[in-house]
Design a protein around this motif. Sequence first.
Motif, PDB file in Angstrom:
ATOM      1  N   ARG A 211      97.182  20.138  89.150  1.00  0.00           N
ATOM      2  CA  ARG A 211      96.236  21.275  88.456  1.00  0.00           C
ATOM      3  C   ARG A 211      95.318  21.633  89.444  1.00  0.00           C
ATOM      4  NH1 ARG A 211      93.979  18.085  85.110  1.00  0.00           N
ATOM      5  NH2 ARG A 211      95.853  18.334  83.727  1.00  0.00           N
TER       6      ARG A 211
ATOM      7  N   ALA B 131      94.679  25.305  91.191  1.00  0.00           N
ATOM      8  CA  ALA B 131      93.315  25.975  91.010  1.00  0.00           C
ATOM      9  C   ALA B 131      93.024  26.293  92.368  1.00  0.00           C
ATOM     10  CB  ALA B 131      92.291  24.914  90.374  1.00  0.00           C
TER      11      ALA B 131
ATOM     12  N   LEU C  87     101.611  19.582  82.307  1.00  0.00           N
ATOM     13  CA  LEU C  87     101.076  20.659  83.011  1.00  0.00           C
ATOM     14  C   LEU C  87     101.838  21.914  81.908  1.00  0.00           C
ATOM     15  CD1 LEU C  87     101.358  19.713  86.637  1.00  0.00           C
ATOM     16  CD2 LEU C  87      99.144  20.332  85.389  1.00  0.00           C
TER      17      LEU C  87
ATOM     18  N   LEU D  42     100.578  25.657  82.146  1.00  0.00           N
ATOM     19  CA  LEU D  42     100.243  26.100  83.731  1.00  0.00           C
ATOM     20  C   LEU D  42     101.720  26.193  84.315  1.00  0.00           C
ATOM     21  CD1 LEU D  42      97.389  23.571  84.637  1.00  0.00           C
ATOM     22  CD2 LEU D  42      97.244  26.084  84.127  1.00  0.00           C
TER      23      LEU D  42
ATOM     24  N   GLN E 172      95.910  29.687  87.988  1.00  0.00           N
ATOM     25  CA  GLN E 172      94.864  29.344  88.749  1.00  0.00           C
ATOM     26  C   GLN E 172      93.532  29.322  88.059  1.00  0.00           C
ATOM     27  OE1 GLN E 172      94.201  31.597  92.459  1.00  0.00           O
ATOM     28  NE2 GLN E 172      92.768  30.163  93.082  1.00  0.00           N
TER      29      GLN E 172
ATOM     30  N   ALA F 242      93.554  26.624  85.529  1.00  0.00           N
ATOM     31  CA  ALA F 242      93.389  25.158  86.197  1.00  0.00           C
ATOM     32  C   ALA F 242      91.917  24.934  86.533  1.00  0.00           C
ATOM     33  CB  ALA F 242      94.331  25.049  87.372  1.00  0.00           C
TER      34      ALA F 242
END
Length: 127
Positions: free
Chosen positions: A19, A23, A57, A62, A84, A87
């Motif tokens: 994650r 990000a 996830l 994501l 992104q 996250a």
Amino acid sequence: MDSQQKRKPNAREIAARVRGEIAAGTFGPGDRLPGGRAYAKKLGVSLMTVQNAYAQLREEGLVEGVSGSGTYVRDTAPGEQGPQEAALSLADLQAEVARLSTGLAGVIERVQQLEAAMGPAEGKSGA
């Protein structure tokens, strides 16, 4: 020489790591995540642990699994929050929860100290 082995990450910690990489932009929309077997071997964990991390996830929206191909960072529709941003939002929420938990633990400790200082007989009415 260190006789203790380094602790192996659990699925939640692996998901947090990936994650964070999403990000940070290490993995962008459409990018393939490391294959489960190779990643498990690299981390020294079981394949099931990595699969559980990837499942977490997926539940968060994501990533998505493509049968026979792998797990990919989800591509978003126009106007939809991207992986992104999602996250980063999740990381911010986790940090806030950790901060609040620490504060709550401090309040609980202070209440216990005050109760101990009052003693068992004080504060009770003699009805």
